[in-house]
Design an enzyme around this catalytic site. Structure first.
Site, PDB file in Angstrom:
ATOM      1  N   ALA A  71       1.412  -1.141   0.124  1.00 20.89           N
ATOM      2  CA  ALA A  71      -0.120   0.361  -0.465  1.00 20.89           C
ATOM      3  C   ALA A  71       0.462   1.468  -0.022  1.00 20.89           C
ATOM      4  CB  ALA A  71      -1.150   0.094   1.387  1.00 20.89           C
ATOM      5  N   GLY A 117      -0.472  -5.020   0.628  1.00 22.33           N
ATOM      6  CA  GLY A 117      -1.142  -4.937  -0.457  1.00 22.33           C
ATOM      7  C   GLY A 117      -1.046  -5.279  -2.067  1.00 22.33           C
ATOM      8  N   GLU A 120      -1.944  -8.894  -1.064  1.00 20.67           N
ATOM      9  CA  GLU A 120      -3.296  -9.251  -1.045  1.00 20.67           C
ATOM     10  C   GLU A 120      -4.319  -9.101  -2.473  1.00 20.67           C
ATOM     11  OE1 GLU A 120      -4.419  -7.789   3.293  1.00 20.67           O
ATOM     12  OE2 GLU A 120      -3.095  -5.938   2.171  1.00 20.67           O
ATOM     13  N   MET A 318      37.187  -7.116  13.986  1.00 17.78           N
ATOM     14  CA  MET A 318      35.587  -6.008  13.189  1.00 17.78           C
ATOM     15  C   MET A 318      35.771  -5.988  11.689  1.00 17.78           C
ATOM     16  SD  MET A 318      33.580  -4.908  15.286  1.00 17.78           S
ATOM     17  CE  MET A 318      32.697  -3.743  13.905  1.00 17.78           C
ATOM     18  N   ASP A 337      46.504  -7.868   7.221  1.00 21.91           N
ATOM     19  CA  ASP A 337      46.921  -8.684   8.963  1.00 21.91           C
ATOM     20  C   ASP A 337      48.501  -8.652   8.634  1.00 21.91           C
ATOM     21  OD1 ASP A 337      44.998  -8.916  11.166  1.00 21.91           O
ATOM     22  OD2 ASP A 337      46.608  -9.428  11.556  1.00 21.91           O
ATOM     23  N   GLU A 392      43.123  -0.140  18.464  1.00 24.34           N
ATOM     24  CA  GLU A 392      43.299   0.833  18.873  1.00 24.34           C
ATOM     25  C   GLU A 392      44.338   1.457  19.723  1.00 24.34           C
ATOM     26  OE1 GLU A 392      40.320   1.399  18.419  1.00 24.34           O
ATOM     27  OE2 GLU A 392      39.240   3.332  19.450  1.00 24.34           O
ATOM     28  N   LYS A 397      47.692   3.685  14.560  1.00 25.76           N
ATOM     29  CA  LYS A 397      46.525   4.059  13.437  1.00 25.76           C
ATOM     30  C   LYS A 397      48.041   5.413  12.742  1.00 25.76           C
ATOM     31  CE  LYS A 397      42.551   2.584  15.353  1.00 25.76           C
ATOM     32  NZ  LYS A 397      41.536   1.639  14.924  1.00 25.76           N
ATOM     33  N   SER A 419      36.753   3.170  17.242  1.00 24.06           N
ATOM     34  CA  SER A 419      35.597   3.769  18.017  1.00 24.06           C
ATOM     35  C   SER A 419      35.833   4.693  19.010  1.00 24.06           C
ATOM     36  CB  SER A 419      35.921   3.014  19.200  1.00 24.06           C
ATOM     37  OG  SER A 419      34.789   1.671  18.323  1.00 24.06           O
ATOM     38  N   ASN A 443      29.668  -4.321  16.220  1.00 26.91           N
ATOM     39  CA  ASN A 443      29.304  -6.036  16.876  1.00 26.91           C
ATOM     40  C   ASN A 443      27.953  -6.423  16.538  1.00 26.91           C
ATOM     41  OD1 ASN A 443      31.059  -8.073  16.584  1.00 26.91           O
ATOM     42  ND2 ASN A 443      31.924  -7.374  18.545  1.00 26.91           N
ATOM     43  N   ASN A 490      27.462   4.613  21.031  1.00 28.72           N
ATOM     44  CA  ASN A 490      28.088   4.097  22.815  1.00 28.72           C
ATOM     45  C   ASN A 490      28.146   5.093  23.883  1.00 28.72           C
ATOM     46  OD1 ASN A 490      29.450   2.273  21.165  1.00 28.72           O
ATOM     47  ND2 ASN A 490      31.512   2.576  20.888  1.00 28.72           N
TER      48      ASN A 490
HETATM   49  P1  NAI Z   1      41.239  -6.904  16.733  1.00 26.87           P
HETATM   50  O1  NAI Z   1      41.750  -6.496  18.555  1.00 26.87           O
HETATM   51  O2  NAI Z   1      39.724  -8.575  16.716  1.00 26.87           O
HETATM   52  O3  NAI Z   1      41.605  -6.803  15.694  1.00 26.87           O
HETATM   53  C1  NAI Z   1      43.257  -6.047  15.300  1.00 26.87           C
HETATM   54  C2  NAI Z   1      43.748  -7.310  14.320  1.00 26.87           C
HETATM   55  O4  NAI Z   1      44.852  -6.083  14.182  1.00 26.87           O
HETATM   56  C3  NAI Z   1      44.715  -8.375  14.904  1.00 26.87           C
HETATM   57  O5  NAI Z   1      44.003  -9.082  13.802  1.00 26.87           O
HETATM   58  C4  NAI Z   1      46.147  -7.566  14.663  1.00 26.87           C
HETATM   59  O6  NAI Z   1      46.756  -8.335  14.323  1.00 26.87           O
HETATM   60  C5  NAI Z   1      46.097  -6.264  13.534  1.00 26.87           C
HETATM   61  N1  NAI Z   1      46.672  -5.760  13.270  1.00 26.87           N
HETATM   62  C6  NAI Z   1      47.469  -5.071  14.066  1.00 26.87           C
HETATM   63  N2  NAI Z   1      48.184  -3.795  13.574  1.00 26.87           N
HETATM   64  C7  NAI Z   1      48.155  -4.014  12.250  1.00 26.87           C
HETATM   65  C8  NAI Z   1      49.051  -4.022  11.317  1.00 26.87           C
HETATM   66  N3  NAI Z   1      49.299  -2.451  11.428  1.00 26.87           N
HETATM   67  N4  NAI Z   1      49.150  -4.049   9.666  1.00 26.87           N
HETATM   68  C9  NAI Z   1      48.411  -5.621   9.966  1.00 26.87           C
HETATM   69  N5  NAI Z   1      47.212  -5.800  11.277  1.00 26.87           N
HETATM   70  C10 NAI Z   1      46.947  -5.314  12.119  1.00 26.87           C
HETATM   71  O7  NAI Z   1      40.065  -5.449  16.914  1.00 26.87           O
HETATM   72  P2  NAI Z   1      38.536  -5.267  16.900  1.00 26.87           P
HETATM   73  O8  NAI Z   1      38.062  -5.414  17.742  1.00 26.87           O
HETATM   74  O9  NAI Z   1      38.752  -5.991  16.248  1.00 26.87           O
HETATM   75  O10 NAI Z   1      38.864  -3.592  16.888  1.00 26.87           O
HETATM   76  C11 NAI Z   1      39.766  -2.867  16.012  1.00 26.87           C
HETATM   77  C12 NAI Z   1      39.380  -1.768  15.269  1.00 26.87           C
HETATM   78  O11 NAI Z   1      38.272  -1.431  14.799  1.00 26.87           O
HETATM   79  C13 NAI Z   1      39.959  -1.168  16.826  1.00 26.87           C
HETATM   80  O12 NAI Z   1      39.805   0.281  16.110  1.00 26.87           O
HETATM   81  C14 NAI Z   1      38.355  -0.679  17.517  1.00 26.87           C
HETATM   82  O13 NAI Z   1      38.061  -0.072  18.555  1.00 26.87           O
HETATM   83  C15 NAI Z   1      37.597  -0.973  16.073  1.00 26.87           C
HETATM   84  N6  NAI Z   1      35.325  -0.820  16.694  1.00 26.87           N
HETATM   85  C16 NAI Z   1      35.513  -2.402  17.454  1.00 26.87           C
HETATM   86  C17 NAI Z   1      34.838  -2.563  17.849  1.00 26.87           C
HETATM   87  C18 NAI Z   1      34.146  -3.650  18.682  1.00 26.87           C
HETATM   88  O14 NAI Z   1      33.281  -4.228  18.940  1.00 26.87           O
HETATM   89  N7  NAI Z   1      35.561  -5.038  18.693  1.00 26.87           N
HETATM   90  C19 NAI Z   1      33.032  -2.178  17.853  1.00 26.87           C
HETATM   91  C20 NAI Z   1      33.639  -1.162  16.692  1.00 26.87           C
HETATM   92  C21 NAI Z   1      34.505  -0.509  16.222  1.00 26.87           C
END
Ligand code: NAI
Length: 673
Positions: A71, A117, A120, A318, A337, A392, A397, A419, A443, A490
């Site tokens: 609809a 609709g 339907e 992530m 990675d 993080e 970074k 984050s 996540n 958050n």
């Molecule tokens: P994680 O620790 O699970 O993964 C990070 C990965 O990055 C690891 O596998 C590590 O080997 C890799 N890594 C580190 N330095 C590197 C480099 N120079 N080159 C290539 N790989 C590298 O972390 P997660 O939880 O996945 O978080 C990742 C980002 O996402 C962070 O910035 C976090 O704040 C953000 N985030 C996390 C959430 C969550 O719930 N875990 C939600 C939203 C954002």
């Protein structure tokens, strides 16, 4: 072939074999919807056809986008009162009755979406053919808008396929593929596209008996069985939705139980019920949410940015899941990675996701082919979008982005999933800091619809639009937010989670806290949510936010994390976990404190007010939508700002004042009250 009178939204063509083809093609609209004028024109056409006496009628779509989306939801917002709603629905019912009563056989030829609709309408035809095409979807999603089918769907579907299957479709709102629809009997045949025309004319010429439920399916509609089955259906439904929050599915069961033996009466009662529901708070809030969702999708249309290749750096929780999601959406993805094991785990998770969502082995294989492990980061140079999701850490970074900038194409979108680190800080090291935006996924990536598009003070606005377009491209909802602590979701969620932990520290049983929240309408209580997110992650976010915005982090959270009680993933957090499920006592023996719900929800709402005042998000509508899609905040309440407006600002502020006196400064009403 002769062409007759011209209509605005329909085309009627009579073929030499005596069959009339009706094409619905709503003027100035991408998709067909059943507005008042579309239905009035159908009525006029049916009147003509009654005089034409054709061999049969085929109803199909004149648009390649699909059959009929439903609809016209816009018209729901202009209804004056229940009487107006009742009149609208009764009119459509009368036109569909006329279609059903035509003396010649009718067939609906369905390709693409056939919803609400539209479904339907096809139920009022004698036969239905669905083209077996991945885009074909048949369903009655009205409950998602807080209403139920109103153009005869509740009346016609149960006798066609039996009550259990009919109720399942109407109560869940889920859609069926062509093959699934043929299997349950919603359509007569699912056919490949090349056979569709023959299939339609064959049915009209052979005129087989109309389909209807037989055996136990037919029995399920029997007057003696209905009360028994209705009771079972209500109990099952109660596990998913409360009647006071979502009355529509309960109304479907009521209608069928009371009037299932008398289609004529049921038709009228269906209209009365829909008219009542559509003017109610739940439907009005869900309809508003529907338009807000459209608005968010529209944010993704401001830029014509389109990605083909995505490079994700960081294959953890992530990054791995973002890469998998993008590959599933058809993009070519390279995943980088430092560690082979991490990438292997991410590929394994991706395979699981593809199997679950794509099902077909060839599609799974193709998606796996699109996801390419890339330890050396070769994909950077060719990528349209580069998403960083490493751990993080500011220096890490920064160093990474410096390298990425030197290798990436000048027009590539550079995004971080951080984050908590300000974009202004990460981008300091770039030659062109305006290139960096945030794409903040939630996540679990495959479940959370929202992506925050983070705008640093340095970010180029055109790239924010490109970020929104990319988000839309991968089937997610973009929400532009300012780079400020915790962004929007958050930041608002955290005070609510912290208050729940404080309550536990005061001795209130976790299960009572969670019950109060789900009673309010949250999909999951805050304690179980904290356990699910991981207490270490909660602690990390809480510490960062308290450094930036003030407020205390409960000691309990620190001691639990130090003791390795991290929630679901460690098997123990606030709850103990058995097979991934929390063990909750049925009876705690303690009554909940009177202000339990207010303590949690008003902290949520107070923080939302602060975000709006600070311009973290553009306006209260986007705040509501973002919070609903990002946290699951009781959708039927229409979001925290809508809840505040409905409750009354004065009233809520005085409740906050009371809480401030009783429990301290964290309840101090934000300046914007
Ligand atoms: P994680 O620790 O699970 O993964 C990070 C990965 O990055 C690891 O596998 C590590 O080997 C890799 N890594 C580190 N330095 C590197 C480099 N120079 N080159 C290539 N790989 C590298 O972390 P997660 O939880 O996945 O978080 C990742 C980002 O996402 C962070 O910035 C976090 O704040 C953000 N985030 C996390 C959430 C969550 O719930 N875990 C939600 C939203 C954002």
């Amino acid at each position: 072939m002769s062409e007759q009178k011209v209509y605005q939204h329909w085309r009627k063509e009579q073929e030499s074999d005596g069959i009339i083809w009706l094409y619905i093609d709503k003027a100035e609209s991408k998709a067909n919807v059943l507005s008042r004028t579309v239905i009035e024109e159908l009525d006029a056409l049916l009147e003509e056809i009654e005089g034409d006496k054709p061999v049969g009628v085929v109803i199909t779509s004149g648009k390649s986008s699909g059959f009929i989306a439903g609809a016209d939801v816009n018209e729901f917002t202009t209804l004056q009162d229940q009487d107006d709603g009742f009149a609208l629905v009764r009119r459509a019912q009368a036109v569909f009755d006329r279609l059903e009563a035509l003396h010649c056989p009718t067939v609906a030829l369905i390709q693409g979406f056939c919803l609400g609709g539209g479904m339907e309408l096809v139920l009022a035809c004698d036969y239905r053919i669905a083209v077996d095409d991945p885009k074909t979807k048949l369903g009655l999603p009205e409950v998602k808008l807080g209403i139920h089918p109103g153009f005869g769907g509740t009346v016609r579907l149960p006798p066609l396929i039996g009550a259990p299957a009919a109720m399942d479709l109407m109560l869940s709102g889920r859609a069926l593929s062509a093959k699934a629809a043929a299997k349950v009997g919603v359509v007569d045949h699912a056919v490949p596209e090349r056979h569709k025309l023959t299939a339609a004319s064959q049915l009209l010429k052979q005129k087989p008996p109309r389909k209807k439920a037989t055996g136990w399916r037919a029995w399920s509609n029997n007057g003696l069985l209905r009360p028994l089955l209705a009771g079972m259906m209500r109990r099952k439904l109660a596990k998913k939705a409360r009647q006071e929050h979502y009355p529509a599915p309960y109304a479907v069961i009521d209608l069928w139980e009371k009037y299932g033996s008398d289609p004529k009466v049921m038709m009228k009662e269906e209209a009365t019920s829909v008219a009542r529901l559509v003017m109610g708070d739940t439907a009005q809030n869900l309809i508003r949410l529907f338009f807000l969702q459209e608005r968010m999708k529209g944010l993704g249309s401001k830029s014509d940015f389109k990605a083909e290749r995505v490079h994700v750096i960081g294959g953890g929780v992530m990054g791995g899941d973002i890469a998998a999601w993008c590959a599933m959406q058809g993009l070519e993805v390279t995943l980088q990675d430092r560690s082979h094991e991490v990438i292997a785990r991410a590929m394994g998770r991706a395979h699981g996701l593809f199997k679950k969502k794509l099902k077909h082995p060839l599609k799974v294989r193709d998606a796996m082919d699109r996801l390419i492990p890339d330890i050396e980061g070769r994909g950077i140079a060719g990528a349209d979008v580069i998403i960083e999701a490493i751990f993080e850490n500011v220096e890490a970074k920064q160093q990474l982005f410096k390298e990425v900038e030197s290798k990436a194409r000048p027009d590539a979108l550079l995004a971080t999933n951080t984050s908590s680190i300000p974009l202004e800080t990460i981008s300091e090291v770039l030659d062109d800091p305006s290139r960096l935006i945030g794409l903040h996924f939630f996540n679990p990536v495959a479940q959370m619809q929202l992506v925050e598009i983070v705008r640093g003070a340095q970010s180029n606005e055109a790239l924010i639009d490109a970020g929104c377009a990319f988000t839309k491209q991968i089937g997610r909802l973009p929400l532009p937010v300012k780079s400020s602590p915790g962004f929007l979701v958050n930041r608002i969620l955290m005070p609510y989670l912290i208050e729940a932990v404080v309550l536990v520290s005061e001795g209130v049983p976790a299960v009572l806290i969670d019950q109060a929240a789900t009673k309010f309408g949250m999909p999951m209580g805050p304690i179980e949510l904290a356990d699910t997110v991981g207490l270490d992650i909660c602690l990390h976010v809480a510490e960062i936010l308290s450094q930036e915005l003030g407020g205390e982090v409960p000691e309990k959270l620190r001691t639990m994390v130090a003791a390795g009680q991290l929630g679901r993933k460690s098997g123990e957090g606030f709850y103990q976990y058995k097979k991934g499920k929390p063990v909750k006592p049925n009876d705690t023996g303690t009554p909940p404190p009177d202000d339990l719900t207010d303590r949690m929800i008003l902290r949520f709402v107070n923080e939302a007010m602060a975000c709006l005042r600070e311009g973290v998000v553009e306006d209260s509508d986007l705040l509501d939508a973002g919070i609903i899609f990002g946290t699951g905040f009781a959708p039927f309440r229409g979001g925290p700002m809508n809840y505040t407006a409905k409750q009354g600002h004065e009233q809520l502020k005085s409740r906050l004042d009371h809480l401030q006196q009783a429990h301290g400064e964290r309840f101090a009403p934000d300046a914007s009250w």
